[in-house]
Design a protein around this motif. Structure first.
Motif, PDB file in Angstrom:
ATOM      1  N   GLY A 112       0.808  -1.211   0.000  1.00 59.94           N
ATOM      2  CA  GLY A 112       0.000   0.000   0.000  1.00 59.94           C
ATOM      3  C   GLY A 112       0.841   1.262   0.000  1.00 59.94           C
ATOM      4  O   GLY A 112       0.557   2.218  -0.734  1.00 59.94           O
ATOM      5  N   VAL A 113       1.901   1.276   0.803  1.00 60.43           N
ATOM      6  CA  VAL A 113       2.764   2.454   0.882  1.00 60.43           C
ATOM      7  C   VAL A 113       3.465   2.679  -0.460  1.00 60.43           C
ATOM      8  O   VAL A 113       3.615   3.822  -0.918  1.00 60.43           O
ATOM      9  N   ALA A 114       3.867   1.585  -1.114  1.00 60.62           N
ATOM     10  CA  ALA A 114       4.501   1.718  -2.431  1.00 60.62           C
ATOM     11  C   ALA A 114       3.545   2.375  -3.423  1.00 60.62           C
ATOM     12  O   ALA A 114       3.947   3.235  -4.218  1.00 60.62           O
ATOM     13  N   GLY A 115       2.266   1.985  -3.374  1.00 60.64           N
ATOM     14  CA  GLY A 115       1.280   2.608  -4.251  1.00 60.64           C
ATOM     15  C   GLY A 115       1.117   4.090  -3.967  1.00 60.64           C
ATOM     16  O   GLY A 115       1.024   4.908  -4.889  1.00 60.64           O
ATOM     17  N   LEU A 116       1.096   4.447  -2.683  1.00 55.66           N
ATOM     18  CA  LEU A 116       0.957   5.854  -2.309  1.00 55.66           C
ATOM     19  C   LEU A 116       2.161   6.677  -2.781  1.00 55.66           C
ATOM     20  O   LEU A 116       2.010   7.783  -3.309  1.00 55.66           O
TER      21      LEU A 116
END
Length: 430
Positions: free
Chosen positions: A79-83
């Protein structure tokens, strides 16, 4: 010719003979947790003293994990990578100023902080240091701020004309202060700190009063959400699914009766007028709720129009206000909403990242509700299901704050990850 073999360490907990415990890292994490409430005066880019501690903890954790050859997990990484990718792509496409890179660096630092805390799966002392420091800091902090507010020491409580009589304390924002204290209350209940029941009740009262003095309507709403869910999951743990569902059904029934029978017969406008002309704290909290709700509705409406007129790439991190100014919008302000801000600033890629991030947090919270911690961790967090309640509390708060840059959010996320990973280690050993 002789050969030597490396002794095999038990999975999960560091502390077997010959294994350094990382005492410097433990102490630094405890100190950094104590610094979380002290955000003013702010440094460049809204940095605070806690950020220096976070950076040092990240470095120490890398050195410790590398020396001990500990497996490192990166919780919430997808999720953090997507953000971050969504933010970087949006900034590139929109040719955003170089300064927006600071937001992405902050994202990485907070993510690294949670990953460092997740190393608590290998050493319960990390979990102990962070939870005890947090609980004691919240208690002492409220114990200082409540009397200071009552006697009018504005230099300590941060009260100023900007927020009326609402207390931002050392956070610079009453809503941020209220959110930290709400989270702290549930953490104290989960960890049963302070240990003495009588002292703990006094601590609860002090924190509740400190929340009230912030005048934050959002804090009061999330507190109510958290209390209902806390009662439900506690009933589930004690009496099973029937007990938990009974609490939820009772809360839903009470809410339905309020919405269907009480609220239509109550003139909220008149109540707000009475509050605005009565106690100053009511005037600056409930008395301003209509204006606050109207402002947020306007922000959401303008943000939605901005997204529909733009493209799916986004405008770049922290660029909502600047973009509204450039388009000559009638009401220029930041999104004050993580869901809208992510969609506007990080585009579809960031929105997908936020969704995956939320799923990851939810999965870990459910593990805490339905699972059992290893003994070493259960002694530190006797009621982990109350720690899980903070998840819905923050998800609710994200509807009217941008919580993804709250340092205490990522501290909680790191604790949750450490406990869930310890549960997984226990399951693998069995």
């Amino acid at each position: 010719m002789s050969t030597s073999t490396q002794p095999v360490r038990p999975a999960g907990i560091v502390g077997s003979p010959g294994t350094p415990r990382g005492d410097a890292l433990v102490a630094m994490m405890g100190l950094t947790t104590c610094l979380l409430p002290f955000l003013v005066p702010a440094g460049p880019g809204n940095t605070a003293l806690a950020d220096a501690g976070i950076l040092l903890c990240v470095v120490l954790s890398m050195l410790w994990a590398g020396r001990e050859q500990l497996p490192i997990k990166l919780p919430y990484a997808t999720g953090v990578a997507g953000l971050i990718l969504g933010g970087a792509f949006a900034a590139y496409v929109s040719v955003a100023p170089v300064g927006t890179a600071l937001v992405l660096i902050q994202d990485l630092l907070l993510f690294a902080w949670s990953a460092a805390l997740a190393l608590g799966r290998h050493n319960p002392a990390i979990v102990r240091a962070v939870t005890v420091s947090w609980c004691h800091t919240a208690t002492l902090y409220s114990g200082v701020m409540v009397p200071a507010y009552l006697v009018g020491l504005n230099a300590i409580t941060g009260v100023s004309a900007k927020d009326g009589v609402r207390a931002p304390y050392t956070f610079g924002d009453p809503n941020l202060a209220g959110n930290y204290l709400v989270v702290s209350l549930f953490l104290m209940a989960a960890c049963k700190h302070p240990r003495s029941p009588g002292v703990r009740r006094i601590a609860y009262l002090l924190v509740l009063l400190a929340i009230g003095f912030t005048g934050s309507n959002g804090a009061m709403l999330t507190l109510l959400v958290g209390l209902v869910l806390a009662a439900a999951v506690t009933a589930y743990r004690r009496r099973g699914a029937v007990g938990g569902l009974a609490v939820l059904a009772s809360a839903a029934l009470a809410g339905g009766l309020m919405a269907g029978f009480v609220m239509p017969r109550v003139d909220l406008g008149q109540l707000r007028e009475q509050a605005a002309g009565s106690v100053p704290l009511l005037r600056d909290s409930f008395g301003r709720s209509a204006n606050s709700s109207g402002e947020r509705a306007t922000i959401v409406g303008e943000g939605a129009n901005l997204f529909l007129r733009g493209d799916a790439a986004g405008y770049g991190p922290a660029r909502t206000k600047a973009t509204l100014e450039a388009t000559q919008a009638p009401y220029v302000k930041e999104a004050h909403n993580d869901y809208l801000a992510t969609l506007l600033e990080r585009g579809v890629i960031g929105a997908i990242g936020l969704l995956l991030f939320g799923v990851g947090v939810l999965a870990r919270c459910l593990r805490l509700v339905f699972g059992n911690l290893p003994k070493a961790y259960a002694e530190l967090v006797p009621r982990p299901w109350l720690l899980a309640v903070i998840g819905p509390v923050m998800a609710t708060a994200a509807g009217f704050y941008e919580v993804l840059h709250f340092r205490h959010l990522w501290t909680w996320l790191g604790l949750v990850a450490a406990l869930v990973l310890a549960m997984q280690d226990q399951h693998e050993e069995a």
